[in-house]
Scaffold this motif. Structure first.
Motif, PDB file in Angstrom:
ATOM      1  N   ASP A 548      -7.767  -0.685  11.219  1.00  0.00           N
ATOM      2  CA  ASP A 548      -8.530  -0.984  12.426  1.00  0.00           C
ATOM      3  C   ASP A 548      -8.814  -2.484  12.481  1.00  0.00           C
ATOM      4  OD1 ASP A 548     -10.178   0.066  14.758  1.00  0.00           O
ATOM      5  OD2 ASP A 548     -11.700  -1.048  13.646  1.00  0.00           O
ATOM      6  N   GLN A 549      -8.817  -3.052  13.692  1.00  0.00           N
ATOM      7  CA  GLN A 549      -8.990  -4.492  13.851  1.00  0.00           C
ATOM      8  C   GLN A 549     -10.314  -4.985  13.259  1.00  0.00           C
ATOM      9  OE1 GLN A 549      -9.160  -5.597  17.943  1.00  0.00           O
ATOM     10  NE2 GLN A 549     -10.764  -4.147  18.482  1.00  0.00           N
ATOM     11  N   ARG A 550     -11.335  -4.105  13.199  1.00  0.00           N
ATOM     12  CA  ARG A 550     -12.618  -4.528  12.629  1.00  0.00           C
ATOM     13  C   ARG A 550     -12.544  -4.712  11.121  1.00  0.00           C
ATOM     14  NH1 ARG A 550     -15.579   0.341  15.579  1.00  0.00           N
ATOM     15  NH2 ARG A 550     -13.597   1.194  14.861  1.00  0.00           N
ATOM     16  N   GLU A 551     -11.476  -4.167  10.501  1.00  0.00           N
ATOM     17  CA  GLU A 551     -11.319  -4.295   9.057  1.00  0.00           C
ATOM     18  C   GLU A 551     -10.527  -5.542   8.652  1.00  0.00           C
ATOM     19  OE1 GLU A 551     -12.154  -2.048   6.239  1.00  0.00           O
ATOM     20  OE2 GLU A 551     -13.679  -1.613   7.740  1.00  0.00           O
ATOM     21  N   ILE A 552     -10.013  -6.283   9.633  1.00  0.00           N
ATOM     22  CA  ILE A 552      -9.112  -7.385   9.315  1.00  0.00           C
ATOM     23  C   ILE A 552      -9.809  -8.467   8.508  1.00  0.00           C
ATOM     24  CG2 ILE A 552      -9.566  -8.650  11.450  1.00  0.00           C
ATOM     25  CD1 ILE A 552      -6.199  -8.351   9.608  1.00  0.00           C
ATOM     26  N   ARG A 553     -11.118  -8.633   8.683  1.00  0.00           N
ATOM     27  CA  ARG A 553     -11.826  -9.695   7.962  1.00  0.00           C
ATOM     28  C   ARG A 553     -12.304  -9.265   6.579  1.00  0.00           C
ATOM     29  NH1 ARG A 553     -15.363 -13.582  11.963  1.00  0.00           N
ATOM     30  NH2 ARG A 553     -13.611 -14.296  13.224  1.00  0.00           N
ATOM     31  N   SER A 554     -12.074  -8.042   6.237  1.00  0.00           N
ATOM     32  CA  SER A 554     -12.516  -7.586   4.922  1.00  0.00           C
ATOM     33  C   SER A 554     -11.562  -8.081   3.847  1.00  0.00           C
ATOM     34  CB  SER A 554     -12.577  -6.055   4.882  1.00  0.00           C
ATOM     35  OG  SER A 554     -11.264  -5.516   4.873  1.00  0.00           O
ATOM     36  N   THR A 555     -12.071  -8.183   2.635  1.00  0.00           N
ATOM     37  CA  THR A 555     -11.227  -8.584   1.509  1.00  0.00           C
ATOM     38  C   THR A 555     -10.176  -7.524   1.218  1.00  0.00           C
ATOM     39  OG1 THR A 555     -13.207  -9.635   0.631  1.00  0.00           O
ATOM     40  CG2 THR A 555     -11.340  -9.509  -0.832  1.00  0.00           C
ATOM     41  N   VAL A 556     -10.411  -6.300   1.673  1.00  0.00           N
ATOM     42  CA  VAL A 556      -9.438  -5.223   1.471  1.00  0.00           C
ATOM     43  C   VAL A 556      -8.108  -5.587   2.124  1.00  0.00           C
ATOM     44  CG1 VAL A 556      -8.902  -2.808   1.942  1.00  0.00           C
ATOM     45  CG2 VAL A 556     -11.227  -3.464   1.311  1.00  0.00           C
ATOM     46  N   ALA A 557      -8.166  -6.057   3.374  1.00  0.00           N
ATOM     47  CA  ALA A 557      -6.935  -6.413   4.089  1.00  0.00           C
ATOM     48  C   ALA A 557      -6.182  -7.513   3.346  1.00  0.00           C
ATOM     49  CB  ALA A 557      -7.275  -6.861   5.509  1.00  0.00           C
ATOM     50  N   ARG A 558      -6.924  -8.519   2.880  1.00  0.00           N
ATOM     51  CA  ARG A 558      -6.310  -9.627   2.153  1.00  0.00           C
ATOM     52  C   ARG A 558      -5.628  -9.125   0.874  1.00  0.00           C
ATOM     53  NH1 ARG A 558     -10.256 -14.221  -0.008  1.00  0.00           N
ATOM     54  NH2 ARG A 558     -10.902 -14.209   2.174  1.00  0.00           N
ATOM     55  N   SER A 559      -6.321  -8.255   0.154  1.00  0.00           N
ATOM     56  CA  SER A 559      -5.777  -7.740  -1.113  1.00  0.00           C
ATOM     57  C   SER A 559      -4.544  -6.877  -0.885  1.00  0.00           C
ATOM     58  CB  SER A 559      -6.864  -6.937  -1.843  1.00  0.00           C
ATOM     59  OG  SER A 559      -7.965  -7.754  -2.178  1.00  0.00           O
ATOM     60  N   LEU A 560      -4.562  -6.066   0.173  1.00  0.00           N
ATOM     61  CA  LEU A 560      -3.387  -5.253   0.496  1.00  0.00           C
ATOM     62  C   LEU A 560      -2.174  -6.140   0.768  1.00  0.00           C
ATOM     63  CD1 LEU A 560      -4.933  -2.536   2.842  1.00  0.00           C
ATOM     64  CD2 LEU A 560      -3.799  -2.096   0.653  1.00  0.00           C
ATOM     65  N   GLU A 561      -2.387  -7.187   1.537  1.00  0.00           N
ATOM     66  CA  GLU A 561      -1.293  -8.079   1.888  1.00  0.00           C
ATOM     67  C   GLU A 561      -0.733  -8.770   0.643  1.00  0.00           C
ATOM     68  OE1 GLU A 561       0.847 -11.548   3.156  1.00  0.00           O
ATOM     69  OE2 GLU A 561      -1.004 -11.550   1.992  1.00  0.00           O
ATOM     70  N   THR A 660     -10.664  -0.975  -3.783  1.00  0.00           N
ATOM     71  CA  THR A 660     -10.352  -0.165  -2.605  1.00  0.00           C
ATOM     72  C   THR A 660      -8.916  -0.387  -2.144  1.00  0.00           C
ATOM     73  OG1 THR A 660     -12.657  -0.232  -1.857  1.00  0.00           O
ATOM     74  CG2 THR A 660     -10.996   0.300  -0.199  1.00  0.00           C
ATOM     75  N   ALA A 661      -8.502  -1.656  -2.113  1.00  0.00           N
ATOM     76  CA  ALA A 661      -7.142  -1.974  -1.688  1.00  0.00           C
ATOM     77  C   ALA A 661      -6.114  -1.332  -2.625  1.00  0.00           C
ATOM     78  CB  ALA A 661      -6.946  -3.490  -1.644  1.00  0.00           C
ATOM     79  N   SER A 662      -6.392  -1.387  -3.915  1.00  0.00           N
ATOM     80  CA  SER A 662      -5.475  -0.785  -4.883  1.00  0.00           C
ATOM     81  C   SER A 662      -5.337   0.721  -4.642  1.00  0.00           C
ATOM     82  CB  SER A 662      -5.988  -1.052  -6.300  1.00  0.00           C
ATOM     83  OG  SER A 662      -5.146  -0.450  -7.262  1.00  0.00           O
ATOM     84  N   LEU A 663      -6.468   1.382  -4.390  1.00  0.00           N
ATOM     85  CA  LEU A 663      -6.449   2.822  -4.140  1.00  0.00           C
ATOM     86  C   LEU A 663      -5.683   3.137  -2.852  1.00  0.00           C
ATOM     87  CD1 LEU A 663      -7.331   5.723  -4.698  1.00  0.00           C
ATOM     88  CD2 LEU A 663      -9.536   5.193  -3.627  1.00  0.00           C
ATOM     89  N   ILE A 664      -5.929   2.368  -1.786  1.00  0.00           N
ATOM     90  CA  ILE A 664      -5.238   2.612  -0.522  1.00  0.00           C
ATOM     91  C   ILE A 664      -3.732   2.418  -0.681  1.00  0.00           C
ATOM     92  CG2 ILE A 664      -4.926   1.737   1.835  1.00  0.00           C
ATOM     93  CD1 ILE A 664      -7.932   1.136   1.896  1.00  0.00           C
TER      94      ILE A 664
END
Length: 754
Positions: A548-561, A660-664
């Protein structure tokens, strides 16, 4: 001096030639460099020289990153004025520019000035590539710690760019070796260049800055208020000790000590925690609130204290208020404290000193500009209101964007307008919080007044740097004797000295090998091939996660990338992350989970998730599940049990966003690679019934929870009648007391002010 910089990309007769700036630019061009230069001596000019050289010799684009929109606008204006580059090729990127437009402008721009969050988002969503960026300037580089966007951008830049080069600039990188090291590591810095006001090539450009410390005595009436709070603290620290958790300095413990104990206690909550831990955390929350009130008494003023007390009392009667505030409201000494405040008519002596100092400054020099720094918004408003009553003084409040109870922030557009009006003389006194400390170009400030000392060496240096730029300046710091003002003064002084010492050591250990002999001849710098940088592997594992676009600023998105996961950003009505046609994930921090539980939004979200996907997952991230709002653990366990048994949701726990990113990513790999499932985004947010919408509107009023909203609507029949009811009518409704009724009427009838 009559000499000006001569360079094909610099407009003639615009940039004065200063040897220390050329020296710094030369060092910065030889390797990725952290430049430390006192405020007002032209860090931006050093950046301009480096940008001009890199663009001429290397081509490509230059990117300038700065923390706020006002600073972005300021840098853009300067670069357009000084550089011999078409203005349409010098672009500003902020959140106000749509993502689609940014992607188009990126291709056309030669210099882009942007907030880091915007660039981070555009990299994550692959709207832009840093491949052809030949230089990045990191303004206010001391921010490059932790998960700040600078760290991610630097990592991607040195991974993706064909010929990367960066310059980090700051006036104050921090006093500790650890802080300086972290900044250098995060930005891939291999050289440090420092100039101080005492350096021979800098001193001719230094204007005298008179620093004065004015001491005041806390009035007896305020000392009596403090004594009441001391009794509350004595009682709470005694209870804390009886539970087996004590601090060595008791009620004189610092905020760091209190936060350290809180973190330690929260760490004990995993598993079957001792009930004493919950009690200790609860008492600690009360201590922190009272401790803050003591600080306001000692360092601020009666008006600020009254507003804080009002907020505490409001929190105590609010349905969503903390238990700590409710228990404090029942304490005998706190009730006496609240009562005495209303009777107190003695103002803190600092306010009279401010009036006197500012009046004398403007009487003697009517064209002067004055900046007053305060730590708290309530104080900035109090000082602004007081000074506005004096003829010849035209003050304006300058605060951040966030808003809270009875305190609306300023938009970035309003901030820019205020600074321009201050420069033009419409306002001659700027009463500012920390938002004015960094970077703002206000060259004509004659006096900077600290309403209180600050314990941060970075903030202190930046505050002082607001004066003494074009001519002699004056700094006055107000200190209340025998209070934490004095402790902050000594702390800051020690840190500033340590920072200067550390920076010299860093400069010696990371000095550039180049001689910089021919800098003045169009800088005369030969480019050195960068070596020794980390080698980042670009792994494309074929996994995609829709978020979701609201999640783009989270560190999760950065870690996934960073893990090589392909990211697709969409507006999702259901869920935060989609990893297959049957699996969607709702992510909540521990605090968000508890908050959504209190406002009844959680079950609606989970119901939508479970109704749309066969394998719904809820991830609860981080600590604080049982401490953020001090709810009964049974209520939380009961909710989780309902989510699992009634909705069929898998509830998983992670330590932090990286976890969280690792789990996703593992979930996505399992679904897409192992199970060969496709991603399918589906599901709609369920619409509320009319009655639910009515309850939602009424419950949005401060202090009105879902139960009270239902009672009000049942009593009055519709929203319109609720809004029209007077205080007496409102108090006839079950669970609506006089304070809540008065608060409702205040919100409903007060004039709206932007």
């Amino acid at each position: 001096m009559s000499n000006y910089i001569k360079h094909p990309l610099v407009k003639p007769d615009t940039i004065e030639q200063r040897l220390y700036q050329l020296d710094l630019a030369g060092k910065a061009l030889s390797a990725p460099t952290l430049v430390v230069l006192p405020t007002g001596l032209g860090k931006t000019i050093v950046a301009l020289l480096v940008i001009a050289s890199r663009l001429e010799k290397t081509g490509g684009k230059a990117l300038v990153l700065s923390p706020t929109k006002p600073l972005v606008e300021q840098h853009a204006s300067f670069l357009k004025t000084a550089l011999n580059i078409p203005e349409e090729e010098i672009l500003t990127f902020t959140g106000a520019v749509s993502p689609e437009k940014r992607a188009d402008l990126w291709e056309k721009g030669r210099i882009i000035i942007s907030t880091p969050q915007v660039i981070e988002n555009d990299i994550l969503t692959k709207r832009i590539s840093l491949e052809d960026v030949s230089h990045i300037t990191f303004d206010e580089a001391h921010r490059a710690v932790g998960n700040y966007a600078y760290t991610y951008i630097a990592e991607r830049y040195f991974q993706d760019a064909k010929d990367p080069h960066c310059l980090a600039i700051t006036a104050s990188p921090g006093s500790s070796d650890e802080k300086i090291s972290e900044v250098c590591t995060n930005l891939f810095i291999s050289s440090v260049a420092i100039k101080t006001e005492s350096d021979s090539d800098v001193s001719p450009y230094i204007h005298k800055k008179e620093i004065e410390w004015k001491h005041v005595i806390l009035p007896d009436e305020m000392k009596e208020l403090k004594k009441l709070l001391d009794k509350v603290l004595d009682d709470r620290f005694k209870k804390l000790g009886e539970l087996g958790y004590s601090l060595p300095y008791g009620k004189n413990s610092s905020k760091r000590d209190l936060l350290g104990l809180q973190k330690s206690l929260q760490g004990q909550l995993r598993g079957m925690a001792d009930p004493a831990v919950f009690s200790a955390l609860s008492i600690l929350a009360e201590i922190m609130k009272v401790n803050h009130a003591v600080e306001i008494i000692e360092t601020q003023g009666l008006e600020s204290l009254s507003k804080y007390a009002d907020r505490l009392e409001n929190e105590a009667v609010s349905k969503s208020g903390s238990k700590a505030a409710k228990r404090l409201s029942e304490d005998l000494y706190m009730r006496q404290f609240y009562h005495r405040i209303k009777e107190c008519d003695t103002e803190h002596p600092k306010l009279a000193v401010v009036r006197d100092i500012v009046s004398k400054e403007l009487d003697g020099k009517p064209d002067s500009r004055v900046i007053i720094f305060t730590n708290y918004r309530d104080t900035s408003e109090m000082v602004t209101n007081t000074l506005s009553e004096i003829e010849g003084i035209r003050p304006v409040k300058f605060v951040g964007q966030s808003s809270k109870f009875r305190d609306k922030g300023l938009t970035q557009k309003q901030q820019v307008e205020i600074i321009e009006d201050f420069k033009a003389g419409k306002h001659n006194v700027l009463v500012a919080t920390s938002v004015a400390e960094e970077g703002l170009d206000i060259p004509a400030t004659d006096l900077v007044l600290f309403y209180e000392p600050v314990p941060s060496e970075i903030r202190s240096i930046q505050r002082k740097g607001r004066t003494g730029r074009k001519h002699e300046g004056r700094v006055v710091v107000l200190v209340t004797k025998g209070t934490r003002d004095e402790a902050y003064y000594w702390s800051c002084t020690h840190k500033e000295r340590r920072m200067q010492s550390n920076m010299k050591q860093w400069q010696e250990s990371m000095s550039s090998e180049n001689s910089n002999e021919d800098i003045a001849n169009e800088f005369g710098i030969t480019q050195k091939q960068q070596t020794g940088l980390a080698d980042f592997a670009d792994v494309d594992n074929g996994i995609t996660v829709v978020l979701d676009q609201r999640e783009i600023r989270s560190t999760v998105a950065r870690s996934l990338e960073k893990m090589g996961v392909n990211i697709s950003v969409k507006t999702l009505e259901v869920g935060d992350y989609i990893v297959s046609d049957r699996t969607a994930i709702e992510r909540k921090s521990a605090e968000d989970f508890v908050s959504s539980l209190l406002d009844r939004d959680l079950f609606r979200q989970i119901s939508d998730l479970a109704g749309s996907y066969d394998k719904p997952i809820l991830i609860i991230e981080g600590e604080g599940l049982f401490t953020s709002r001090m709810l009964n653990p049974n209520a939380i366990h009961g909710t989780i049990a309902s989510l699992v048994l009634d909705f069929g949701v898998s509830v998983l726990y992670t330590r932090d966003p990286e976890d969280t990113a690792s789990l996703i990513s593992i979930l996505a790999k399992r679904e897409q690679i192992d199970e060969k499932r496709e991603i399918s985004v589906h599901g709609k947010k369920s619409s509320m019934l009319l009655s639910q919408q009515q309850e939602y509107v009424v419950s949005s009023i401060s202090d009105i929870g879902p139960g009270a909203a239902k009672n009000l609507l049942a009593h009055f029949g519709n929203i319109e009648n609720v809004m029209k009811a007077d205080e007496d009518e409102l108090t006839k409704v079950r669970n609506i007391g006089p304070k809540t009724a008065a608060k409702m009427r205040e919100i409903l009838t007060s004039e709206y002010k932007r």
